[in-house]
Design an enzyme around this catalytic site. Structure first.
Site, PDB file in Angstrom:
ATOM      1  N   TYR A 188       0.807  -1.221   0.000  1.00 23.84           N
ATOM      2  CA  TYR A 188       0.000   0.000   0.000  1.00 23.84           C
ATOM      3  C   TYR A 188       0.841   1.273   0.000  1.00 23.84           C
ATOM      4  O   TYR A 188       0.319   2.367  -0.102  1.00 23.84           O
ATOM      5  CB  TYR A 188      -0.917   0.016   1.238  1.00 23.84           C
ATOM      6  CG  TYR A 188      -0.125  -0.117   2.519  1.00 23.84           C
ATOM      7  CD1 TYR A 188       0.455   0.993   3.124  1.00 23.84           C
ATOM      8  CD2 TYR A 188       0.100  -1.364   3.086  1.00 23.84           C
ATOM      9  CE1 TYR A 188       1.225   0.857   4.266  1.00 23.84           C
ATOM     10  CE2 TYR A 188       0.854  -1.501   4.227  1.00 23.84           C
ATOM     11  CZ  TYR A 188       1.409  -0.382   4.821  1.00 23.84           C
ATOM     12  OH  TYR A 188       2.174  -0.517   5.942  1.00 23.84           O
ATOM     13  N   GLY A 189       2.165   1.144   0.139  1.00 24.19           N
ATOM     14  CA  GLY A 189       3.012   2.319   0.336  1.00 24.19           C
ATOM     15  C   GLY A 189       4.162   2.401  -0.640  1.00 24.19           C
ATOM     16  O   GLY A 189       3.968   2.375  -1.852  1.00 24.19           O
ATOM     17  N   THR A 190       5.365   2.466  -0.113  1.00 24.80           N
ATOM     18  CA  THR A 190       6.549   2.712  -0.941  1.00 24.80           C
ATOM     19  C   THR A 190       6.950   1.525  -1.806  1.00 24.80           C
ATOM     20  O   THR A 190       7.816   1.677  -2.661  1.00 24.80           O
ATOM     21  CB  THR A 190       7.748   3.141  -0.076  1.00 24.80           C
ATOM     22  OG1 THR A 190       8.113   2.058   0.781  1.00 24.80           O
ATOM     23  CG2 THR A 190       7.437   4.387   0.740  1.00 24.80           C
ATOM     24  N   LEU A 191       6.327   0.359  -1.623  1.00 27.54           N
ATOM     25  CA  LEU A 191       6.637  -0.798  -2.467  1.00 27.54           C
ATOM     26  C   LEU A 191       5.786  -0.845  -3.743  1.00 27.54           C
ATOM     27  O   LEU A 191       6.056  -1.637  -4.636  1.00 27.54           O
ATOM     28  CB  LEU A 191       6.444  -2.105  -1.688  1.00 27.54           C
ATOM     29  CG  LEU A 191       7.452  -2.375  -0.573  1.00 27.54           C
ATOM     30  CD1 LEU A 191       7.041  -3.601   0.231  1.00 27.54           C
ATOM     31  CD2 LEU A 191       8.853  -2.541  -1.137  1.00 27.54           C
ATOM     32  N   GLU A 217      11.446  -4.700   5.909  1.00 25.19           N
ATOM     33  CA  GLU A 217      10.405  -3.984   6.655  1.00 25.19           C
ATOM     34  C   GLU A 217      10.622  -4.046   8.171  1.00 25.19           C
ATOM     35  O   GLU A 217       9.750  -3.648   8.936  1.00 25.19           O
ATOM     36  CB  GLU A 217       9.023  -4.544   6.307  1.00 25.19           C
ATOM     37  CG  GLU A 217       8.629  -4.378   4.857  1.00 25.19           C
ATOM     38  CD  GLU A 217       8.319  -2.934   4.468  1.00 25.19           C
ATOM     39  OE1 GLU A 217       8.510  -2.011   5.291  1.00 25.19           O
ATOM     40  OE2 GLU A 217       7.881  -2.726   3.331  1.00 25.19           O
TER      41      GLU A 217
END
Length: 153
Positions: A7-10, A82
């Site tokens: 949902y983010g920087t990936l 992570e």
């Protein structure tokens, strides 16, 4: 193999997506866009403006992201990347899969829902739950909180 919701920087077009494309870490294949079935608080917090999915199911918003099929090697790499379980915890959640499948795939239609792993956090400062909740993350989005990549820290 396992399904992973990011949902983010990936996500594609975001600062850390390159780690999913790096075959040295294992295999990650884009499957579909997705949206959490339950709402969760997605906040941007900390000195580096990191996106965090707070493990508070039922509060916040339904969060948009991407679903990848990953192998065990990639999952182990991502656990380390992570900082799991210290910062993030790898948990499972239900995701509504949307019609955006990988280009050129001639697979049967994707099921409407899937159980996916996700990196969320249950270990956050209480005040984070009061930060603005987002339904989608873009490191250069209108929130004005630009992500500070690891290599710049």
């Amino acid at each position: 193999m396992a399904l992973l919701f990011v949902y983010g920087t990936l996500k594609r077009g975001q600062p850390n997506h390159r780690v999913l494309r790096d075959g040295a870490h294992g295999s990650a294949t884009f499957r579909a866009r997705g949206c959490t079935l339950e709402p969760y608080p997605l906040v941007i917090a900390g000195e580096h403006n990191i996106p965090w999915l707070l493990h508070l199911p039922g509060s916040g918003r339904r969060v948009e992201g991407e679903v990848y099929m990953v192998d065990e090697r990639m999952l182990r790499f991502l656990d380390d990347f992570e900082s799991c379980p210290t910062l993030y915890q790898r948990t499972a959640l239900r995701v509504q899969l949307l019609e955006d499948r990988a280009p050129g795939t001639e697979e049967p239609p994707t099921p409407a829902e899937a159980q996916c792993f996700v990196y969320s956090t249950a270990t956050f400062p209480p005040e984070w739950a009061q930060l603005p909740h987002h339904d989608s993350y873009d490191s250069e989005g209108p929130h004005g909180l630009r992500y500070n990549p690891r290599e710049n820290r």
